[in-house]
Write an enzyme that holds these catalytic residues in place. Structure first.
Site, PDB file in Angstrom:
ATOM      1  N   LYS A   1      15.299  12.383  43.264  1.00 61.98           N
ATOM      2  CA  LYS A   1      15.580  10.979  43.600  1.00 61.98           C
ATOM      3  C   LYS A   1      17.086  10.733  43.556  1.00 61.98           C
ATOM      4  O   LYS A   1      17.666  10.116  44.446  1.00 61.98           O
ATOM      5  CB  LYS A   1      14.908  10.037  42.604  1.00 61.98           C
ATOM      6  CG  LYS A   1      15.447   8.600  42.627  1.00 61.98           C
ATOM      7  CD  LYS A   1      14.751   7.722  41.622  1.00 61.98           C
ATOM      8  CE  LYS A   1      15.350   7.682  40.272  1.00 61.98           C
ATOM      9  NZ  LYS A   1      16.610   6.936  40.146  1.00 61.98           N
ATOM     10  N   ASN A   2      17.758  11.267  42.527  1.00 62.89           N
ATOM     11  CA  ASN A   2      19.177  10.959  42.314  1.00 62.89           C
ATOM     12  C   ASN A   2      20.111  11.781  43.184  1.00 62.89           C
ATOM     13  O   ASN A   2      21.327  11.716  43.012  1.00 62.89           O
ATOM     14  CB  ASN A   2      19.514  11.109  40.826  1.00 62.89           C
ATOM     15  CG  ASN A   2      18.781  10.049  40.012  1.00 62.89           C
ATOM     16  OD1 ASN A   2      18.253   9.082  40.580  1.00 62.89           O
ATOM     17  ND2 ASN A   2      18.727  10.226  38.716  1.00 62.89           N
TER      18      ASN A   2
ATOM     19  N   CYS B   1      19.580  -3.577  34.723  1.00 64.75           N
ATOM     20  CA  CYS B   1      18.152  -3.292  34.597  1.00 64.75           C
ATOM     21  C   CYS B   1      17.818  -3.204  33.129  1.00 64.75           C
ATOM     22  O   CYS B   1      18.686  -3.360  32.276  1.00 64.75           O
ATOM     23  CB  CYS B   1      17.779  -2.020  35.362  1.00 64.75           C
ATOM     24  SG  CYS B   1      18.378  -0.524  34.567  1.00 64.75           S
TER      25      CYS B   1
ATOM     26  N   ARG C   1      24.767  -2.123  33.255  1.00 60.92           N
ATOM     27  CA  ARG C   1      25.139  -1.291  34.423  1.00 60.92           C
ATOM     28  C   ARG C   1      26.258  -1.946  35.238  1.00 60.92           C
ATOM     29  O   ARG C   1      26.080  -2.219  36.433  1.00 60.92           O
ATOM     30  CB  ARG C   1      23.937  -0.997  35.306  1.00 60.92           C
ATOM     31  CG  ARG C   1      22.665  -0.681  34.645  1.00 60.92           C
ATOM     32  CD  ARG C   1      22.103   0.641  34.470  1.00 60.92           C
ATOM     33  NE  ARG C   1      22.326   1.697  35.398  1.00 60.92           N
ATOM     34  CZ  ARG C   1      21.370   2.320  36.102  1.00 60.92           C
ATOM     35  NH1 ARG C   1      20.133   1.877  36.025  1.00 60.92           N
ATOM     36  NH2 ARG C   1      21.618   3.345  36.862  1.00 60.92           N
TER      37      ARG C   1
ATOM     38  N   ASP D   1      17.975  10.528  30.911  1.00 54.41           N
ATOM     39  CA  ASP D   1      16.687  10.286  31.564  1.00 54.41           C
ATOM     40  C   ASP D   1      15.580  11.159  30.992  1.00 54.41           C
ATOM     41  O   ASP D   1      14.411  10.973  31.324  1.00 54.41           O
ATOM     42  CB  ASP D   1      16.814  10.552  33.070  1.00 54.41           C
ATOM     43  CG  ASP D   1      17.951   9.747  33.697  1.00 54.41           C
ATOM     44  OD1 ASP D   1      18.506  10.197  34.714  1.00 54.41           O
ATOM     45  OD2 ASP D   1      18.299   8.699  33.149  1.00 54.41           O
TER      46      ASP D   1
ATOM     47  N   ARG E   1       8.915   4.482  41.817  1.00 59.47           N
ATOM     48  CA  ARG E   1      10.318   4.475  42.224  1.00 59.47           C
ATOM     49  C   ARG E   1      10.921   5.876  42.126  1.00 59.47           C
ATOM     50  O   ARG E   1      11.848   6.213  42.824  1.00 59.47           O
ATOM     51  CB  ARG E   1      11.151   3.546  41.322  1.00 59.47           C
ATOM     52  CG  ARG E   1      11.166   2.081  41.675  1.00 59.47           C
ATOM     53  CD  ARG E   1      12.366   1.383  41.061  1.00 59.47           C
ATOM     54  NE  ARG E   1      13.545   2.207  41.224  1.00 59.47           N
ATOM     55  CZ  ARG E   1      14.452   2.397  40.241  1.00 59.47           C
ATOM     56  NH1 ARG E   1      14.287   1.841  39.066  1.00 59.47           N
ATOM     57  NH2 ARG E   1      15.507   3.179  40.467  1.00 59.47           N
TER      58      ARG E   1
HETATM   59  C1  EPZ Z   1      22.870   7.732  37.568  1.00 57.66           C
HETATM   60  O1  EPZ Z   1      23.060   6.333  37.310  1.00 57.66           O
HETATM   61  C2  EPZ Z   1      21.359   7.919  37.679  1.00 57.66           C
HETATM   62  N1  EPZ Z   1      20.842   7.044  38.709  1.00 57.66           N
HETATM   63  C3  EPZ Z   1      20.701   7.526  36.351  1.00 57.66           C
HETATM   64  O2  EPZ Z   1      19.308   7.830  36.434  1.00 57.66           O
HETATM   65  C4  EPZ Z   1      21.279   8.391  35.230  1.00 57.66           C
HETATM   66  O3  EPZ Z   1      20.761   7.950  34.011  1.00 57.66           O
HETATM   67  C5  EPZ Z   1      22.817   8.224  35.201  1.00 57.66           C
HETATM   68  O4  EPZ Z   1      23.382   8.544  36.490  1.00 57.66           O
HETATM   69  C6  EPZ Z   1      23.460   9.139  34.166  1.00 57.66           C
HETATM   70  O5  EPZ Z   1      23.191  10.465  34.428  1.00 57.66           O
HETATM   71  C7  EPZ Z   1      20.973   7.422  39.999  1.00 57.66           C
HETATM   72  O6  EPZ Z   1      21.532   8.456  40.327  1.00 57.66           O
HETATM   73  C8  EPZ Z   1      20.394   6.494  41.028  1.00 57.66           C
HETATM   74  P1  EPZ Z   1      26.606   6.199  35.547  1.00 57.66           P
HETATM   75  P2  EPZ Z   1      24.501   5.668  37.442  1.00 57.66           P
HETATM   76  O7  EPZ Z   1      27.486   5.528  36.529  1.00 57.66           O
HETATM   77  O8  EPZ Z   1      25.264   6.356  38.509  1.00 57.66           O
HETATM   78  C9  EPZ Z   1      28.710   2.972  32.672  1.00 57.66           C
HETATM   79  C10 EPZ Z   1      17.003   7.375  36.427  1.00 57.66           C
HETATM   80  O9  EPZ Z   1      16.182   7.103  35.525  1.00 57.66           O
HETATM   81  N2  EPZ Z   1      29.437   2.497  33.872  1.00 57.66           N
HETATM   82  O10 EPZ Z   1      26.874   7.611  35.217  1.00 57.66           O
HETATM   83  O11 EPZ Z   1      24.326   4.210  37.524  1.00 57.66           O
HETATM   84  C11 EPZ Z   1      27.226   2.602  32.738  1.00 57.66           C
HETATM   85  O12 EPZ Z   1      26.997   1.293  32.347  1.00 57.66           O
HETATM   86  C12 EPZ Z   1      18.395   6.720  36.416  1.00 57.66           C
HETATM   87  O13 EPZ Z   1      16.787   8.162  37.347  1.00 57.66           O
HETATM   88  C13 EPZ Z   1      30.388   1.489  33.708  1.00 57.66           C
HETATM   89  O14 EPZ Z   1      30.637   1.005  32.595  1.00 57.66           O
HETATM   90  O15 EPZ Z   1      25.085   6.066  35.999  1.00 57.66           O
HETATM   91  C14 EPZ Z   1      26.597   3.609  31.809  1.00 57.66           C
HETATM   92  O16 EPZ Z   1      26.744   3.191  30.478  1.00 57.66           O
HETATM   93  C15 EPZ Z   1      18.567   5.771  35.278  1.00 57.66           C
HETATM   94  N3  EPZ Z   1      31.029   1.035  34.816  1.00 57.66           N
HETATM   95  C16 EPZ Z   1      27.454   4.841  32.073  1.00 57.66           C
HETATM   96  O17 EPZ Z   1      28.685   4.393  32.647  1.00 57.66           O
HETATM   97  C17 EPZ Z   1      30.792   1.545  36.082  1.00 57.66           C
HETATM   98  O18 EPZ Z   1      31.389   1.103  37.068  1.00 57.66           O
HETATM   99  C18 EPZ Z   1      26.773   5.857  32.979  1.00 57.66           C
HETATM  100  O19 EPZ Z   1      26.572   5.295  34.218  1.00 57.66           O
HETATM  101  C19 EPZ Z   1      29.814   2.575  36.215  1.00 57.66           C
HETATM  102  C20 EPZ Z   1      29.152   3.039  35.102  1.00 57.66           C
END
Ligand code: EPZ
Length: 454
Positions: free
Chosen positions: A40-41, A137, A142, A326, A434
């Protein structure tokens, strides 16, 4: 419009409003074989990347999940034709990209976070991008500040409007030095999808290096991009004039693999996960073995089963190659059955233990500490959002009526109900579609005892 897209879109419509529920009678070990499709990711980001090309792309092993439906709908709204050429194979033709009606995008985006990744490609193709407000969410706020700061560094102008966020690039997009405060997966993808056609060189520091990122880089390189991954999370991207379509098979879904493995462990089952590979699951396999699990690596997949009695473990979620956030929710169920005290330290999201309330209702002994713990093997500096769950086992789980809060929490409820004594009614299961393709059929093929009303 073809079956993959319509199914996924129908499933998509169910997300969040679903009255879908499943009644599970627990106590039966899961036995048998299931097949994985692409991640998915990765698949959803690969579909967005097709927008950057001037010729069609072919993506194989696309999972039949609602997030794919959301991205398909958005691409079609921007004039990309999406055709299923064979089961799980999409042809994405971006030759007639055009502006979309915002209301359509807003309606499609719903609770998905993918729209944010359309920014770079739309700025390159249309000189403008309009992104609906992306809610948080259940697992965390996020924020998207890293994304916006990166796009500004490329020269984009970011305007917050009542509709959402409007981006323009009157002087085009130019390569930049971007140093991420945290190795965010999404922000790294944002930079990659923007820098490949930006003028000049981009240096991205503190980048995410998850396998899905590497697979996206492989796709972009197939399209004609120039990307080099250096040690210490540094990525250089040399912008090029134009990109062409790709032909790619999506990386397998390691989150789904880890979820079914955790189900085998908790139910004392024996599950062969077809398509799973060792390389991308090394850290998970270590913890799985420490918790009493056993696995056999095969050419075409991995067999997961119980090696000995369940043992407590200490797990800290982290960026790759650490233990993925995850993976923790599905694994927690087996830890409630282990002899002793386990600790799960969540360092990526601020609210990823909300799902434990229902498990406590089912008889689990879990205490959540809102302040997290001192670091163990940390790859990134400590952040205030961390939390820790202390799980004491074994405690008998009994059936209960629970409602799915989020994707991985939902799958962990399936495992809890399969492990528990008696009947559990799990509602809002549409959310699980999803990220888990055909999970109902897979449960049935693994011998689970349930009634499904959907
Ligand atoms: C991706 O989310 C995945 N989703 C998530 O999987 C996964 O948990 C995550 O990466 C970490 O590996 C998809 O790929 C669609 P991040 P993403 O940006 O890209 C903070 C699942 O269950 N952050 O690495 O949104 C954020 O709040 C999902 O499949 C900021 O502060 O994750 C978090 O604490 C859930 N500001 C951390 O970084 C920003 O602009 C990690 O987020 C961006 C992120």
């Amino acid at each position: 419009m073809n079956s993959l897209v319509t199914d996924a879109q129908k499933a998509g419509k169910r997300v969040g409003m679903s009255a879908d529920s499943i009644l599970i009678r627990g106590g039966k070990p899961l036995q048998g074989r299931i097949e994985l499709r692409g991640a998915k990711n990765l698949a959803t980001k690969a579909m967005v990347a097709a927008l950057l090309a001037d010729t069609p792309s072919a993506l194989k092993d696309v999972p039949n999940i609602s997030d794919v439906g959301v991205v398909t709908g958005m691409l079609e709204a921007y004039g990309v034709s999406v055709t299923e050429t064979a089961p799980g194979e999409l042809l994405l033709d971006p030759t007639n990209v055009e502006k979309a009606h915002f209301a359509q995008i807003d309606a499609l985006a719903g609770s998905s976070r993918i729209p944010i990744l359309f920014c770079g490609p739309l700025l390159h193709r249309l000189g403008e991008a309009l992104i609906p407000d992306l809610g948080g969410c259940r697992i965390g706020d996020r924020p998207i500040d890293f994304h916006m700061d990166a796009l500004r560094a490329f020269g984009a102008i970011v305007d917050k409007s009542y509709e959402g966020i409007r981006l323009t690039a009157p002087n085009g997009l130019k390569g930049a030095l971007i140093d991420l405060p945290y190795p965010s997966v999404g922000a790294t993808e944002q930079v990659l999808l923007t820098a490949v056609l930006a003028e000049g060189v981009t240096e991205l520091k503190n980048a995410a290096i998850e396998p899905e990122i590497m697979d996206l880089i492989a796709i972009l390189q197939k399209m004609g991009a120039i990307i080099s991954v250096e040690p210490n999370r540094v990525i250089f991207i040399e912008g090029v004039e134009k990109l062409h379509g790709y032909n790619h098979r999506a990386l397998f879904d390691r989150n789904e693999a880890a979820s079914w493995a955790s189900a085998a462990l908790a139910t004392h089952g024996d599950v062969f996960v077809g398509g799973a590979k060792q390389q991308e699951l090394m850290t998970f396999l270590n913890i799985f073995r420490k918790a009493g699990g056993a696995f056999d690596i095969h050419e075409d997949g991995i067999r997961f089963y119980r090696g000995e009695k369940l043992k407590p473990v200490v797990v800290e979620t982290d960026v790759h190659p650490g233990f993925m956030t995850d993976w923790q929710q599905p694994l927690v169920i087996a830890l409630t059955q282990a002899e002793g005290v386990s600790v799960v330290h969540e360092t990526v999201y601020e609210n990823r233990f909300g799902f434990t309330d229902a498990l406590i209702e089912m008889g689990a002994d879990i205490v959540v500490h809102k302040d997290g713990l001192e670091s163990i093997t940390r790859r990134v500096p400590r952040r205030p959002l961390e939390q820790a769950a202390v799980i004491t086992g074994p405690t008998k789980l009994h059936g209960a009526d629970v409602r799915v809060p989020d994707l991985r929490g939902g799958f962990s409820y399936l495992i809890a109900a399969l492990t528990a004594e008696g009947e559990s009614n799990i509602s809002n299961v549409g959310i699980i579609s999803r990220g888990y393709e055909h999970f109902i059929d897979k449960l049935r093929s693994l011998g689970a005892d349930f009634d499904y009303a959907g």
